[in-house]
Design an enzyme around this catalytic site. Sequence first.
Site, PDB file in Angstrom:
ATOM      1  CD  GLU A   1      12.089  30.908  24.236  1.00 52.19           C
ATOM      2  OE1 GLU A   1      11.202  31.075  23.385  1.00 52.19           O
ATOM      3  OE2 GLU A   1      12.163  29.915  24.977  1.00 52.19           O
TER       4      GLU A   1
ATOM      5  NE  ARG B   1      12.725  20.881  37.906  1.00 56.28           N
ATOM      6  CZ  ARG B   1      12.038  21.980  37.594  1.00 56.28           C
ATOM      7  NH1 ARG B   1      11.070  22.383  38.373  1.00 56.28           N
ATOM      8  NH2 ARG B   1      12.315  22.644  36.509  1.00 56.28           N
TER       9      ARG B   1
END
Length: 171
Positions: free
Chosen positions: A96, A59
């Site tokens: 993460e 994006r």
Amino acid sequence: MDAIRSIIRTVPDFPKPGIQFRDITPLLADPKLMLRTVEALVQPFMDADISAVAGMEARGFIFGALAAQLLGAGFVPLRKPGKLPADVHRIDYDLEYGSASLELHRDAIAPGGRVLIVDDLLATGGTAAASCALIEAGGGQVSGCAFVVELDDLGGRDRLHPYRTHSLIRY
């Protein structure tokens, strides 16, 4: 900003339970609001003599290419490994839950070129911080980072210190 915020859809429990996904696809479908969004995204950098805008896959390509056009700058794609055909700089970084990598053509940025990094979302800041390091490894100077949406609770802005960081909508 209210019009932009109102068109961003919140999808609960995606991609997993407990996540409130901020979906920008309705924004992409509205050409007038999309233009206003990109204008607001680059406004703080209009006088920063930006030579290139870098966008992260995928994006970031959308918003970054439009931002580059408004700034009269080139566009530099930051890609997943194996997608660029010429010699590259590569950075590996931790996420993460795992790790990732980004690549940049070695000749994408003129030495000392002033680069604005653009993406749709700033969350934990891992990808954005890696993008800054990659731009610097490529000989560029990071002039700032701009995001459509920022998730404050995840602390991504802290990972981008000392870079100038601008976001339009903060949750």
